[in-house]
Write an enzyme that holds these catalytic residues in place. Structure first.
Site, PDB file in Angstrom:
ATOM      1  N   SER A  90     -13.831   4.453  -9.428  1.00 53.48           N
ATOM      2  CA  SER A  90     -13.518   5.369 -10.533  1.00 53.48           C
ATOM      3  C   SER A  90     -12.550   4.722 -11.522  1.00 53.48           C
ATOM      4  O   SER A  90     -12.658   4.930 -12.731  1.00 53.48           O
ATOM      5  CB  SER A  90     -12.997   6.712 -10.026  1.00 53.48           C
ATOM      6  OG  SER A  90     -11.883   6.525  -9.228  1.00 53.48           O
ATOM      7  N   ASP A 116      -4.678   0.660  -9.367  1.00 58.36           N
ATOM      8  CA  ASP A 116      -6.121   0.421  -9.468  1.00 58.36           C
ATOM      9  C   ASP A 116      -6.549   0.123 -10.902  1.00 58.36           C
ATOM     10  O   ASP A 116      -7.293  -0.826 -11.164  1.00 58.36           O
ATOM     11  CB  ASP A 116      -6.906   1.649  -8.963  1.00 58.36           C
ATOM     12  CG  ASP A 116      -6.504   2.036  -7.558  1.00 58.36           C
ATOM     13  OD1 ASP A 116      -5.875   1.209  -6.881  1.00 58.36           O
ATOM     14  OD2 ASP A 116      -6.810   3.175  -7.144  1.00 58.36           O
ATOM     15  N   GLU A 175       0.840  -1.203   0.000  1.00 60.11           N
ATOM     16  CA  GLU A 175       0.000   0.000   0.000  1.00 60.11           C
ATOM     17  C   GLU A 175       0.873   1.252   0.000  1.00 60.11           C
ATOM     18  O   GLU A 175       1.879   1.321   0.722  1.00 60.11           O
ATOM     19  CB  GLU A 175      -0.886  -0.034   1.259  1.00 60.11           C
ATOM     20  CG  GLU A 175      -2.243   0.555   1.079  1.00 60.11           C
ATOM     21  CD  GLU A 175      -3.138  -0.276   0.143  1.00 60.11           C
ATOM     22  OE1 GLU A 175      -3.141   0.018  -1.071  1.00 60.11           O
ATOM     23  OE2 GLU A 175      -3.823  -1.176   0.627  1.00 60.11           O
ATOM     24  N   HIS A 176       0.504   2.210  -0.835  1.00 62.08           N
ATOM     25  CA  HIS A 176       1.270   3.454  -1.001  1.00 62.08           C
ATOM     26  C   HIS A 176       2.695   3.152  -1.472  1.00 62.08           C
ATOM     27  O   HIS A 176       3.659   3.738  -0.990  1.00 62.08           O
ATOM     28  CB  HIS A 176       1.276   4.282   0.296  1.00 62.08           C
ATOM     29  CG  HIS A 176      -0.036   4.989   0.512  1.00 62.08           C
ATOM     30  ND1 HIS A 176      -0.345   6.182  -0.104  1.00 62.08           N
ATOM     31  CD2 HIS A 176      -1.111   4.653   1.245  1.00 62.08           C
ATOM     32  CE1 HIS A 176      -1.566   6.550   0.258  1.00 62.08           C
ATOM     33  NE2 HIS A 176      -2.059   5.643   1.071  1.00 62.08           N
ATOM     34  N   TYR A 222      -3.227  12.384   0.346  1.00 59.69           N
ATOM     35  CA  TYR A 222      -2.643  11.446  -0.611  1.00 59.69           C
ATOM     36  C   TYR A 222      -1.557  12.159  -1.429  1.00 59.69           C
ATOM     37  O   TYR A 222      -0.424  11.684  -1.539  1.00 59.69           O
ATOM     38  CB  TYR A 222      -3.729  10.897  -1.544  1.00 59.69           C
ATOM     39  CG  TYR A 222      -3.226   9.843  -2.490  1.00 59.69           C
ATOM     40  CD1 TYR A 222      -3.288   8.499  -2.149  1.00 59.69           C
ATOM     41  CD2 TYR A 222      -2.660  10.181  -3.718  1.00 59.69           C
ATOM     42  CE1 TYR A 222      -2.810   7.521  -3.007  1.00 59.69           C
ATOM     43  CE2 TYR A 222      -2.178   9.223  -4.581  1.00 59.69           C
ATOM     44  CZ  TYR A 222      -2.258   7.891  -4.224  1.00 59.69           C
ATOM     45  OH  TYR A 222      -1.775   6.931  -5.079  1.00 59.69           O
ATOM     46  N   GLY A 235     -13.676   2.296  -1.103  1.00 58.75           N
ATOM     47  CA  GLY A 235     -12.268   2.232  -1.482  1.00 58.75           C
ATOM     48  C   GLY A 235     -11.978   1.039  -2.379  1.00 58.75           C
ATOM     49  O   GLY A 235     -10.885   0.477  -2.350  1.00 58.75           O
ATOM     50  N   LEU A 236     -12.969   0.656  -3.197  1.00 57.99           N
ATOM     51  CA  LEU A 236     -12.767  -0.485  -4.098  1.00 57.99           C
ATOM     52  C   LEU A 236     -12.474  -0.020  -5.525  1.00 57.99           C
ATOM     53  O   LEU A 236     -12.639  -0.756  -6.487  1.00 57.99           O
ATOM     54  CB  LEU A 236     -14.003  -1.392  -4.076  1.00 57.99           C
ATOM     55  CG  LEU A 236     -14.315  -1.993  -2.708  1.00 57.99           C
ATOM     56  CD1 LEU A 236     -15.575  -2.832  -2.750  1.00 57.99           C
ATOM     57  CD2 LEU A 236     -13.150  -2.843  -2.221  1.00 57.99           C
ATOM     58  N   SER A 237     -12.066   1.239  -5.643  1.00 51.52           N
ATOM     59  CA  SER A 237     -11.645   1.807  -6.924  1.00 51.52           C
ATOM     60  C   SER A 237     -12.745   1.830  -7.971  1.00 51.52           C
ATOM     61  O   SER A 237     -12.558   1.393  -9.111  1.00 51.52           O
ATOM     62  CB  SER A 237     -10.425   1.058  -7.477  1.00 51.52           C
ATOM     63  OG  SER A 237      -9.363   1.239  -6.624  1.00 51.52           O
TER      64      SER A 237
END
Ligand code: GLA
Length: 412
Positions: A155, A199, A62-63, A249, A151-153
């Protein structure tokens, strides 16, 4: 047992009964594919081309994507469908099933409206234009079933779905990587979030029952079979989204870039934090100020964790994999500072729960879901325990999403 087509999806909720007890409620969502096709035909009186692109989970890593590191995402059963057909008109007509809204725009002169769902169509078209691809007027119906704000992407799935549909419609033969990149660029330019490639890549390349160990420098992945046996992946949605998420972010990304500049003097040749190893940390600590070191430490250690976690999955060592999930959360919370009290609460409760091998916050942070690796036999009591303790602590009811790993973007 009734078998549902893959496009039928299932969500789990804990329902409060009038007598004060609770019961597990499973909701089957309708056949989105059929609904979108039907809506298109009734609005535009012609058969469409139909594309699907899924949302994603991230097991670990993550990140790290915007530092060219390693991530381990997988595409899920929820996603976005786009139905599309040429219309021989000087304008495009879009209809969103979810927003029950129609948008019309001149396809030769348009400007994406920030924050609106139609931005993702115009944003993708802008990428096509810049790359010199030719297109013309079309009609499009969009709809999906990705739980909102989890937060499941959604977009990324939206953009990849649109790109997959347009590539087929205009016979552009865009590669999956081009679709992922154009979608990412569109997010940068029109949504203002400087996200990495994870993503959109996961949405484009995902494969059923498989996680992708993605190297975000080479943009190539290794398939890792997700054979979890008696365990399953369960998401717990905190149902909070703190407003600083997008700005924080971009700040974290900038902090990593600043660290790289400072470190280049002592580590010539590094391009990103991905180029450093755990063994470099003592020296890194001497160079970076206190404000930057913990963040760099997170990225360096998380890249390593993603690689080790993929190996643990390959070796079916789920216990060790779970331990890495916990370490990842601690690093994201304490060092990278992208968690929040709700996510910390959910993760800490999960770590103590018998039958949970590991849990951590997932995605950009400041809200959304935790990802939990849990014994299937313990799901019901886990839901009960988390539901009541979380609601008592924060006055918010969490929701639970049982995840299946489905295929990446495709045309029907
Ligand atoms: C968001 C971004 C991704 C990635 C994650 C954190 O989901 O869109 O690119 O950086 O956060 O791992």
């Amino acid at each position: 047992m009734i078998r549902f087509p893959l496009s039928w999806t299932r969500l789990w909720f804990l329902e409060n009964l009038p007598n004060g007890s609770k019961r597990l409620l499973s909701i089957i969502y309708q056949d989105m594919e059929g609904q979108i096709r039907k809506t298109f035909v009734s609005l535009f009186e012609t058969e469409p081309i139909l594309a699907f692109a899924p949302g994603r989970i991230n097991l670990i890593g993550e990140h790290t994507d915007y530092q060219e590191g390693f991530v381990l995402p997988a595409s899920i059963q929820f996603g976005i469908w786009s139905a599309v057909q040429k219309n021989q008109l000087p304008y495009c007509r879009l209809y969103s099933i979810d927003f029950e809204e129609e948008v019309t725009f001149d396809w030769q002169a348009f400007s994406p409206r920030k924050g609106h769902w139609s931005t993702y169509v115009m944003g993708f078209l802008a990428q096509l234009q810049q790359a010199g691809y030719k297109f013309e007027g079309f009609d499009m119906v969009i709809g999906g079933n990705i739980p909102v704000g989890a937060g499941l992407s959604s977009s990324a799935a939206l953009s990849v779905s649109i790109g997959t549909a347009l590539s087929a419609l205009f016979e552009l033969n865009l590669s999956k990587l081009s679709i992922a990149r154009y979608s990412q660029n569109s997010e940068h330019q029109f949504a203002g979030v400087h996200c990495g490639i994870m993503d959109t890549y996961a949405s484009a390349f995902g494969k059923a029952k498989t996680a992708l160990l993605l190297d975000c420098r080479t943009n190539q992945h290794e398939e890792i079979a997700l054979d979890l046996g008696e365990y399953s992946v369960l998401l717990v949605n905190s149902n909070v989204k703190h407003s600083l998420a997008d700005s924080a972010y971009n700040q974290r990304r900038a902090a990593c870039e600043e660290s790289v500049e400072l470190l280049k003097r002592s580590f010539p040749g590094i391009k990103t934090l991905r180029d450093l190893n755990i063994s470099d940390l003592p020296q890194v600590q001497k160079i970076l100020p206190e404000s930057l070191f913990p963040k760099a430490k997170h990225v360096i250690s998380e890249c390593n964790r993603a690689l080790v976690a993929a190996k643990a999955l390959n070796e079916k060592n789920l216990g060790f994999f779970g331990k890495l999930l916990k370490e990842s959360h601690q690093s994201l919370s304490k060092d990278f500072e992208v968690s929040c009290q709700e996510l910390d609460f959910l993760a800490e409760k999960a770590w103590k729960f018998p039958g949970v091998l590991g849990a951590r916050m997932m995605g950009g942070g400041f809200g959304g879901c935790t990802i939990n690796l849990i014994s299937k036999s313990k799901v019901a009591p886990f839901l009960e325990e988390l539901s009541s303790s979380y609601t008592k602590e924060f006055g918010i009811i969490p929701s639970f999403i049982s995840v299946e790993i489905g295929d990446g973007a495709h045309i029907f």
